[in-house]
Design an enzyme around this catalytic site. Structure first.
Site, mmCIF file in Angstrom:
data_model
loop_
_atom_site.group_PDB
_atom_site.id
_atom_site.type_symbol
_atom_site.label_atom_id
_atom_site.label_comp_id
_atom_site.label_asym_id
_atom_site.label_seq_id
_atom_site.Cartn_x
_atom_site.Cartn_y
_atom_site.Cartn_z
ATOM 1 N N ASP A 491 3.274 37.050 38.706
ATOM 2 C CA ASP A 491 4.700 38.383 38.100
ATOM 3 C C ASP A 491 5.551 37.228 38.855
ATOM 4 O O ASP A 491 5.717 35.935 39.541
ATOM 5 C CB ASP A 491 3.763 39.413 38.401
ATOM 6 C CG ASP A 491 5.191 40.590 38.020
ATOM 7 O OD1 ASP A 491 6.035 40.451 37.126
ATOM 8 O OD2 ASP A 491 4.746 41.431 38.415
ATOM 9 N N GLU A 494 10.892 34.436 36.627
ATOM 10 C CA GLU A 494 11.851 33.718 35.599
ATOM 11 C C GLU A 494 12.668 32.812 36.347
ATOM 12 O O GLU A 494 13.368 32.331 35.696
ATOM 13 C CB GLU A 494 12.393 35.355 35.688
ATOM 14 C CG GLU A 494 11.655 36.390 35.123
ATOM 15 C CD GLU A 494 11.052 37.080 35.507
ATOM 16 O OE1 GLU A 494 10.469 37.137 34.697
ATOM 17 O OE2 GLU A 494 10.426 37.300 37.349
ATOM 18 N N ASP A 1385 -13.836 17.599 -42.721
ATOM 19 C CA ASP A 1385 -13.823 19.308 -43.195
ATOM 20 C C ASP A 1385 -14.142 19.811 -43.871
ATOM 21 O O ASP A 1385 -14.996 19.145 -44.341
ATOM 22 C CB ASP A 1385 -11.999 18.929 -43.867
ATOM 23 C CG ASP A 1385 -11.244 19.391 -42.936
ATOM 24 O OD1 ASP A 1385 -11.305 21.180 -42.762
ATOM 25 O OD2 ASP A 1385 -9.876 19.965 -43.732
ATOM 26 N N GLU A 1388 -17.673 24.197 -42.621
ATOM 27 C CA GLU A 1388 -18.664 25.232 -42.228
ATOM 28 C C GLU A 1388 -19.545 25.624 -42.718
ATOM 29 O O GLU A 1388 -20.692 26.419 -42.512
ATOM 30 C CB GLU A 1388 -17.349 26.856 -42.171
ATOM 31 C CG GLU A 1388 -16.226 26.268 -41.155
ATOM 32 C CD GLU A 1388 -15.317 25.196 -41.081
ATOM 33 O OE1 GLU A 1388 -14.716 24.442 -40.776
ATOM 34 O OE2 GLU A 1388 -14.868 24.972 -42.818
ATOM 35 N N ASP A 1492 -6.357 24.667 -38.318
ATOM 36 C CA ASP A 1492 -5.330 24.556 -38.403
ATOM 37 C C ASP A 1492 -4.107 25.410 -38.415
ATOM 38 O O ASP A 1492 -4.401 27.105 -38.986
ATOM 39 C CB ASP A 1492 -5.785 25.245 -40.181
ATOM 40 C CG ASP A 1492 -6.687 24.052 -41.179
ATOM 41 O OD1 ASP A 1492 -6.257 23.010 -40.331
ATOM 42 O OD2 ASP A 1492 -7.373 24.451 -41.909
#
Length: 1823
Positions: A491, A494, A1385, A1388, A1492
């Site tokens: 303490d 300062e 192409d 599918e 596409d």
């Protein structure tokens, strides 16, 4: 003549004249020269201030001292303009004061130096320095330092213990952050990401005099926090002309603006709602003041030292604090016991009174750990003594406390009495100090300065002196042997002195009376402290006064280490300076018992959090004055949540320890209640201190730090947080039982009632009666707890627990740090346990991340409480995750240990006994919560009758998409037999007869099933479920399975459990206990044409399934269903497209990854739900699942491709840019395009012809308009170009002479009906036209198909005979016209009629419209929509006949391999096949484009998602049609797409018929140039891309890589899909939106270099706004990697001939690695035949080495070494380099080192050094 005698008067006059002459000469010299290093205005001209109209808010005071007047102002050369208020300066600086920049120097990119010269102008206080130096440097990416100092003379600088030890790690050039204005000199600090000005000193001139230094800066916002130490009545500063002095002072914190105990010239500024913040620290310890004004701006006025500023940048306020603490030192972790409650007072009077206090608080069972004694324990208040009368038993007091688990702390002050002890005994401490010269001295440097403090006349230790430190350590060690204690409180440091300066006063000099005194308390420098001219080892007390407490802390730390050794202990200091928190805590000083001080303590604590002192608190109930019961009660409530929680009061006032108010008082009960909560939460608080110590996070936290985007939080300072998760709302006003509190924007739960708050992001009135404080847990928290006791000694022996508070997403996270609580350096030594807690979807993971400590108390987690659980659980399980090779164990928590409060939505688990230090998973399965429902009626139009007819439950829900019809929890199959072996499990299951059939009469249930679970590898298993009584279809795709299973359970990453009632399979990751597959849920159905199985998911992070357009990479689990069935369908939301990939990757809460493949080719769908769970539904086949366990995302893909087949290695030229168009009119159009592309210099390797080249769209037939195409192809190929043609599968059957059809018919290759129905071809219609027709394009599509399209037959590519026929047709075509690759192409397979010509399918109609129809595009038209009839028959290679219904989605897969084989055979080169329809393992033979697409902006980012998904699917050679296929491309979009597409692995610009051209040369020269530039980058990096393709081919690694694959521990990356990586090292951040000129990109946590500038970007782990002008794409190279490259050319034929370059991007530790693969680029199976070069590259800080891993490269394909670029080579000039070959021969090289960018270039081209041998390049400074 004799000598003249002078009279006495004359002599006197002569002497006086001489003295006046000497004085005059001295004054003239002084006038001319000024003081050393200072000047006066030498100009003879009258100074005229330039006073433009300066906004009032921006005026900077030129007369900060008293007595401003017009005359005085004008004498200072300033502007005078009086106002009607005094706040605004009347005298303010003009624009022609200050300094100019005479010269600048930049020794490296991170440092800037400047020489400053003062502008001619009057002085404010004299002694202005004429010449200054500026040194500025970027010390790190987030820290800028600039120092302004005397150019010629050393001035005082703070000798900071921590800052001086820091090293700089710059990577961002200073020019990005700091700009200098030359006249007048000014600095502008920018935020480099957005160039926002943060700190602009141009607002006022720099003043730098010997004892007056001033700098002002304009700030970007009023959100300013910090500066201290003062009492700030509010946390956010008032910028209305407030001045705050900073100079350590023993003063009362009573709410004034005066200076207090600490010295903190640091503030944080929150810029705006983004959270971006910065901090400013002035490293200066002299007396100063800081003025805040409305501009907003700040002015510093300090009276000594230098201006040494640090600017700290953060993206959040917390980051700024973390940066500041990295600079000054991160806080110490206090001992665990110091987090307990503490009692103290000044002047108990005697030890017996202390004990009475202890006993009465023990008697009420108050949690209470620490007792203090203040200076009254001392003999006459002398340090290192004790009062042997009143405190005679003090040596035994610590033991007295220790018996009950308590601790003792005593106080020491710095001032040492000069008087003797009682009985005239010597005061040895003083005598020894005097002998060691330990004291601060007077200005003579010898005489100890005398003052007066508590013991009377005193001296003051000089803790900056080593002799004093030695004395202090020695005295403390001596005292500790006399008085046992546990910690130290210092303490009065300062330093405080009851005399003004000294007992002698202070001399009249410039130190004690400087020209300007800041507005400190009393405005006298030495008031209540020492004379400023006193001497210390560090310098004049004038300079080091505010360092007194800091130096005392450093000395005391050494003393504590000496005394306590390995124990951590505690230090508490009143005076402090930045860096003190590294060793000490602090309290807020000598407050008073009033309602103001209880309020002001909160801003004080928050500020010390900023200052790096988290162990902070105020004296509870107030130090001075008597505390009322109400005030003390309220203060005890809030003080229970101070990190430093101590009740302390002063001499002469009533006792205020809790028990003093009466054992049954409301105060005692309330205090006990909240202290017990504190003690319960101490594990959480302790973990927060660990985080502060390791990362710099705050402990007590402003709400603004967590909710900075909410401006309402910016000024909240009557509430605070513990960390992220605990909100404390105290009552701070008398007579109040309600508080207006702010509830931030989150889920919050009342800690005490456990109920969820209804409010968020608003102020509420909170009812808090006398005994209550507001305490709320934030949703998302996992808080570790421990059962409390009256001390931490005992509580640490108690069971632990967890409080889980779920957030909006039902998630939570947290941590626990645990060590012995008392030892030093446990983090450094690893002697601790660390847990990471996460909760995701009902699974709490308690993951031990570090286990370096074993608690002696064998602690257990007993209770876990979960807030926010709406339903009681069906069960709770605990899995103990073994840390060694033993298997995990899972136990069910008994119902007696489970409690659920439905009203509060709280789940409590009791008596779990989970051992601390072990990893566990705690899972709670909620009872039929609505998200737990599994849909029993996925078809449309469900109703209660239909639902119950299926034996299911009907219960409407208010939650959108939640099924109303759902399965009972035991619906499914039961296990009848089970057999487990080392290699797997086999079992039989039977359908539960408790419920009705699955509700589809046309699809009868199969009652008995066989299940086979096989442990194939340590990281892969299979489980297969089928009907043993029926030969059901199984997918004929061969997989690569090991011949021998993994029978060693210790090696397997997984454990498998089988559950019954209902039957399910659980796959558990052994390392974490996570269930990655759990089908033990209701709804498993296996019928003839409908199979369904559901599984819980380990988390919400699921990626994959295709092919369809997904709007995000991570799936949305909110009841979304995705159909899978191959179809000629352009990309669209929830539309099944060309391929089928029933594979997904899942991320687990632990960041582990796994993959799941369902090998089933029938039409199917998958449904996600928030459970999280996934349901598969398929209309045929069997269930055949394969799981791979990673554990990293990249390993998942590697393991998956090991199973299905590694990807093909494309030809090198196939990585070049490619052009195609459906709609070329003739071959001349292609020739013109080729010519224009060459002329524009746009790199380009491959030209295509779409079906336009065919005569009437017939395969293998050349249209007359393209008769010149063969010759054109030959010419292009001679110039290094390549050509790819399209082939469709459908073959016209309407030709009179068409060899392809005729030979196919003869070989019987076409798909037919089953013979028992009709032995004929199943005819369709596709592109081929009838002979001799003229197509009218104006007719509608269906009419065109009917009138003009020929009948087509579809080859059955499963058959070997078909492959042979296809090969022959391709060969004949090649003989007619050369090509290098094939594009297949429409496979599918696509048809323009539905099923067959006439659209009447023969056979079983259920095959066309099965009992369950997945949600496919046009599902109402049946499965045959746009394809063949499902009853068509195909024949597998083994002769087995199968229905097209089963194998439809395999058509493209079956088409691909015969095409690939034919290509290789006829060209004798590798080439490339690109296919539209794919299935798992298609990547073995082909690449894929994403179909596409359309010329719309959102297809840019969706292409990234598509590529990342096909990376998962094992098809790395993929890309989208650049600029879009359908619709008309727009300029900006096409240019952005060219930039993005330049980084597609398959980079092709392709568009459709009747649209405008969109190739690079079809727009304008600007477009062509931008395309050329970005494609040149691609071509430069093709060696890297090719190496990635090799790694994909050999290891299964991804090429296009999601960020999460590389940074999976960073969960931010899990949601990123607008950026991607090439491999691990190239980050691509494209602009994807119209009009975008910046793009927000995430920079993962690594070092990254801007590809375009070679600079380290200096940012990591955050989103960054990147500039994106139209000609720019953001590319970043990751540090730590080496990328091979070559100079680009017009095509790869030429670029491959260039020397090999290497780009070496150094990591943080200046290393890097990489590899390089090279072969002939087109040879067949070069890898398999070993005909390649593979080099391993390694970089160290000053070298680069190449080791040859494999070399059988033909000499013709050898490369030589070219340019090596090293990025991040450092700021030290590199002047020499050399190459050493494998034989040791040295080749000198000349380096070029750019110090600005830190790029080192070493050109080895001239050596012609072949890269097929080992070599090393080294470089250095030559010093």
């Amino acid at each position: 003549m004799g000598k003249r005698r002078f009279s006495g008067l004359e002599v006197t006059l002569m002497v006086m004249f001489s003295l006046m002459s000497v004085t005059a000469v001295a004054l003239i010299i002084l006038f001319v020269t000024g003081e050393p290093g200072s000047i006066k205005d030498e100009s003879t001209e009258v100074f005229v201030p330039e006073c433009p109209r300066i906004p009032l808010a921006e005026r900077v005071d030129c007369y900060p001292d008293a007595g401003a007047s017009k005359l005085g102002c004008e004498q200072r050369g300033c502007c005078w303009s009086p106002m009607d208020e005094r706040n605004v300066p009347w005298c303010f600086f003009p624009t022609n004061h200050g300094y100019t920049v005479e010269s600048t120097e930049q020794p490296n990119p991170y440092v800037l130096k400047a020489h400053l010269k003062r502008m001619a102008s009057p002085s404010l206080f004299g002694a202005d320095l004429q010449e200054l130096s500026l040194h500025a440097e970027m010390q790190s990416n987030r820290r800028l330092r600039f120092k302004i100092y005397d150019a010629h003379r050393q001035r005082f600088e703070v000798p900071h213990e921590h800052v001086s030890s820091l090293n700089s790690h710059p990577s961002s050039p200073i020019s990005h952050t700091l700009e200098i204005t030359h006249k007048p000199f000014g600095l502008t600090v920018h935020r480099k990401e957005n160039k926002k000005v943060l700190f602009d000193t141009r607002v006022a001139p720099l003043v730098f005099a010997d004892q007056y230094l001033q700098l002002s800066a304009k700030l970007p916002s009023h959100n300013i926090y910090g500066l201290g130490e003062h009492v700030h009545r509010q946390y956010r500063h008032d910028t209305n002309w407030k001045t705050w002095p900073i100079f350590t002072r023993d003063a009362f914190p009573n709410g004034g603006t005066h200076n207090l105990y600490g010295h903190y010239p640091f503030f944080l500024c929150l810029e705006d709602e983004s959270g971006k913040s910065f901090g400013v620290f002035l490293m200066n310890s002299n007396a100063m003041e800081v003025t805040l004004q409305p501009a907003p701006a700040i002015t510093y006025r300090t009276i000594g030292g230098v201006l040494d500023f640090y600017i700290l940048f953060g993206d959040t306020p917390e980051q700024v604090v973390q940066e500041f603490l990295e600079l000054i030192g991160r806080p110490v972790i206090p001992p665990y016991w110091s987090l307990g409650f503490q009692l103290s007072r000044w002047d108990y009077g005697s030890l017996s009174e202390v004990k009475k206090t202890v006993e009465r608080n023990r008697a009420v069972d108050l949690p209470y750990d620490i007792q203090y004694t203040d200076i009254d324990y001392m003999e006459d208040k002398k340090d290192f003594t004790y009062d042997k009368v009143k405190f005679s038993e003090l040596p035994q007091f610590a033991d007295y406390l220790h018996e009950k688990g308590q601790r003792y702390i005593l106080i020491l002050d710095p001032a040492i009495a000069t008087s003797r002890r009682v009985g005239n005994a010597p005061y040895d401490s003083y005598d020894r100090g005097t002998e060691k010269n330990a004291w601060v001295t007077e200005s003579d440097g010898k005489t100890p300065l005398l003052g007066e403090v508590w013991p009377g006349e005193t001296v003051f230790p000089d803790y900056t002196s080593q002799s004093c430190i030695d004395w202090w350590v020695d005295e403390y060690e001596r005292f500790s042997r006399e008085i046992k204690h546990d910690a130290l409180w210092i303490d009065m440091n300062e330093v405080a002195n009851f005399k003004k300066g000294s007992t002698k006063g202070c001399a009249d000099n410039k130190l004690n009376y400087p020209p300007y005194t800041p507005k400190i308390l009393d405005e006298v420098m030495y008031s209540k402290t020492l004379c400023m001219d006193a001497k210390q080892a560090w310098g004049d007390h004038y300079d080091v006064h505010s360092l007194y407490g800091y130096s005392m802390v450093l000395a005391t730390e050494k003393a504590l280490q000496r005394v306590f050794g390995g124990n951590r202990t505690l230090m508490l200091t009143r005076s402090s300076f930045p860096g003190v928190g590294k060793y000490s805590g602090h309290w807020l000083g000598d407050n008073a018992a009033n309602w103001n001080d209880i309020k002001w303590a909160i801003p004080g604590m928050l500020e010390f959090g900023l200052f790096g002192v988290p162990y902070i608190g105020a004296d509870i109930c107030g130090f001075f004055d008597n505390s009322s019961e109400e005030l003390c009660r309220r203060w005890m409530q809030v003080g229970a949540f101070y990190p430093f929680s101590r009740n302390h009061n002063a001499q002469g006032f009533k006792p205020q320890d809790p028990a003093a108010y009466g054992p049954s008082s409301t105060l005692v009960e309330s205090s006990k209640h909240y202290l017990r909560i504190r003690y319960t939460l101490l594990p959480y608080l302790y973990t927060l201190f660990f985080k502060a110590h390791t990362t710099g996070e705050t402990v007590v936290r402003p709400i603004m730090h967590e909710f900075y985007s909410d401006s309402a939080t910016w000024a909240v300072d009557r509430q605070f947080l513990w960390g992220k998760h605990l909100l404390i709302t105290p009552v701070l006003d008398p007579g109040m039982e309600t508080v207006r509190a702010y509830i931030p924007d989150a889920v919050w739960y009342d800690f005490e009632t456990m109920e969820k708050l209804a409010d968020r992001r608003q102020h509420v009135t909170m009812h808090l009666p006398a005994e209550k404080l507001g305490l709320h847990i934030r949703g998302g928290a996992v808080l570790p707890t421990q059962k409390p006791n009256v001390t931490t000694t005992f509580s640490r022996r108690n069971p632990m627990g967890l409080i889980v508070a779920l957030d909006d997403n039902k998630q939570a996270a947290g941590e626990l740090f645990w060590d012995d609580g008392d030892s030093r350096e446990t983090v450094r030594t690893g002697s601790y346990i660390h847990y990471k807690f996460t909760v995701v979807y009902g699974v709490l993971t308690m993951q031990v991340t570090h286990a370096g400590y074993r608690d002696p108390n064998s602690l257990k987690f007993e209770d876990i409480v979960i807030f926010g659980v709406p339903h009681p659980p069906m069960f709770v399980s605990v899995t103990h995750v073994s840390s060694d090779t033993h298997e995990n164990s899972t136990t069910m928590v008994p119902h007696s240990s489970i409690a659920h409060d439905e009203a509060k939505k709280v789940l409590s688990l009791r008596g779990l006994s989970l051992t601390l230090g072990e990893t566990y998973l705690v899972q709670w399965e909620l009872v039929q919560g609505e998200y737990q429902r599994f849909d029993c009626h996925p078809e449309e139009h469900a109703d209660e009758a239909k639902c119950k007819a299926r034996g299911c439950i009907w219960e409407p829900s208010n939650i959108e998409r939640v099924p109303w019809c759902f399965y009972p929890k035991d619906y499914g199959y039961d296990v009848t037999t089970i057999e487990e072996t080392d290699s797997g499990i086999t079992l039989e299951v039977a359908r539960s007869r408790k419920y009705r059939s699955s509700g589809r009469p046309q699809s009868p249930d199969i009652d008995t099933l066989h299940v086979d679970i096989r442990y194939h590898r340590s990281d892969m298993l299979q489980f297969k479920i089928w009907d043993p009584a029926t030969d059901r279809y199984e997918v004929p795709v061969p997989l690569s399975l090991p011949s021998v299973p993994e029978t060693d359970s210790n090696k397997r990453l997984y454990r498998v459990l089988v559950t019954n009632n209902p039957f399910g399979i659980q796959v558990i990751r052994k390392s974490t206990g996570t269930k990655i597959w759990d089908s033990s849920v209701p709804g498993f159905t296996f019928s003839d044409m409908f199979i369904q199985v559901s599984t819980r998911l380990s988390s919400e992070f699921v990626f994959g399934f295709g092919e369809t357009e997904h709007p995000t990479y991570k799936h949305d689990l909110n009841y979304h269903t995705w159909g899978m069935f191959s179809k000629d369908q352009p990309p669209g939301y929830k539309m099944n497209c060309y391929g089928v990939h029933p594979f997904y990757m899942g991320l687990e809460p632990s960041a582990d990854a796994h993959g799941v493949l369902l090998l089933n080719s029938n039409a199917m769908d998958v449904t996600f739900q928030p459970t999280p769970a996934l349901t598969y539904r398929t209309v045929g086949g069997i269930l055949d699942f394969y799981l791979v366990l990673g554990p990293t995302p990249e390993m998942v893909v590697q393991e998956y491709t090991e199973l299905i087949g590694r990807p093909v290695l494309p030809a090198y030229w196939a990585l070049g840019f490619q052009l195609c168009r459906y709609g070329y009119a003739n071959d001349q159009e292609i020739a013109d395009l080729y010519r224009d592309m060459r002329a524009a210099g746009v790199p380009y390797d491959v030209q295509y012809a779409d079906i336009d080249y065919m005569d009437r769209q017939l395969n293998f037939k050349l249209d007359p308009e393209f008769s010149g195409l063969p010759a054109l192809v030959d010419d292009m190929r001679k110039e290094g170009m390549r050509f790819i043609f399209i082939l469709d599968p459908a073959i016209s059957g309407n030709e009179t002479s068409y060899p392809a059809f005729d030979r196919g018919l003869e070989a019987d290759v076409f798909i037919k009906w089953p013979k028992n129905i009709k032995d004929e071809i199943v005819w369709g219609k596709v592109w081929p036209d009838y002979p001799d027709v003229v197509v009218d394009d104006d007719l509608d599509w269906d009419t065109q198909v009917q009138r003009f399209r020929a009948h087509t037959a579809f080859p059955d590519f499963f058959r070997n005979v078909t492959a042979m026929w296809w090969h022959q047709e391709i060969k004949d075509f090649y003989d007619m016209m050369k090509f290098d690759g094939l594009w297949i192409d429409m496979n599918e397979p696509a048809s323009f009629v539905h099923g067959t010509v006439g659209e009447t399918c023969l056979g079983d109609p259920l095959l066309e419209n099965p009992p369950y129809m997945p949600p496919l595009e046009s599902k109402h038209r049946g499965l045959n929509h746009k394809t063949l009839c499902m009853n068509s028959e195909q024949i597998l290679s083994d002769g087995k006949r199968v229905r097209h219904y089963d194998v439809h989605s395999l058509y493209g897969w079956s088409h691909t391999k015969p095409t690939y084989d034919a290509l290789l055979n006829v060209t004798d080169k590798r080439g490339i096949v690109v296919t539209r329809s794919t299935f798992p393992s298609s990547g073995k033979w082909a690449g894929h484009w994403l179909g596409d697409n359309s010329a719309v902006w959102d297809h840019l980012f969706k292409s990234i998602i598509g590529m990342m998904e096909f990376s998962l699917f094992g098809v790395p050679y993929t890309g989208a049609d650049i600029c879009g296929f359908f619709d008309k491309a727009e300029y900006e979009m096409c240019l952005r797409w060219m930039q993005l597409g330049a980084f597609y692995p398959y980079s092709r610009n392709h568009n459709g018929k009747n649209n405008r051209r969109q190739d690079p040369v079809s727009w304008n020269s600007t477009f062509a140039e931008a395309s050329r530039d970005v494609l040149n980058i691609r071509y430069t990096l093709l060696p890297y891309l090719y190496t990635l393709m090799y790694e994909a081919h050999t290891k299964g690694s991804t090429v296009i890589r999601p960020l999460l694959h590389e940074f999976v521990s960073d969960r931010t990356t899990w949601d990123i899909y607008r950026q991607f990586l090439w491999g691990p090292a190239l980050l691509i951040t494209p602009a994807l939106e119209q009009g975008a000129r910046t793009v927000d990109g995430y920079v993962p946590d690594a070092r990254w270099y801007d590809f375009h500038t070679a600079r380290d970007v200096g940012v990591r782990g955050q989103m960054v706004s990147m500039p994106a002008p139209m000609d720019h794409i953001n590319l970043h190279i990751r540090g730590g990697y080496i990328l091979p490259w070559q100079n680009p050319e017009n095509n790869t034929y030429y670029s491959r001939q260039n020397p090999l370059g290497l780009l070496v991007a150094l990591s943080d530790n200046r290393t890097a690695q990489g590899s390089f693969f090279w072969d002939d680029g087109e040879g067949i199976d070069t890898v398999e035949r070993g005909e390649y070069l593979l080099a391993s590259l390694t970089a160290e800080p000053n070298s680069l080495s190449c080791n040859i891993t494999h070399n059988e490269l033909l000499e013709a394909d050898l490369l030589t070494l070219g340019v090596v670029k090293v990025w991040g080579a450092g700021p030290v000039p590199i002047t020499e380099a050399s190459l050493t070959d494998g034989g040791g021969r040295l080749y000198p090289l000349t380096p070029q080192h750019n110090l600005d960018t830190q790029e080192l270039i070493i050109n080895a081209t001239a050596l012609s050094f072949a890269v097929d041998q080992p070599w090393t390049i080294t470089w250095g400074t030559g010093v």
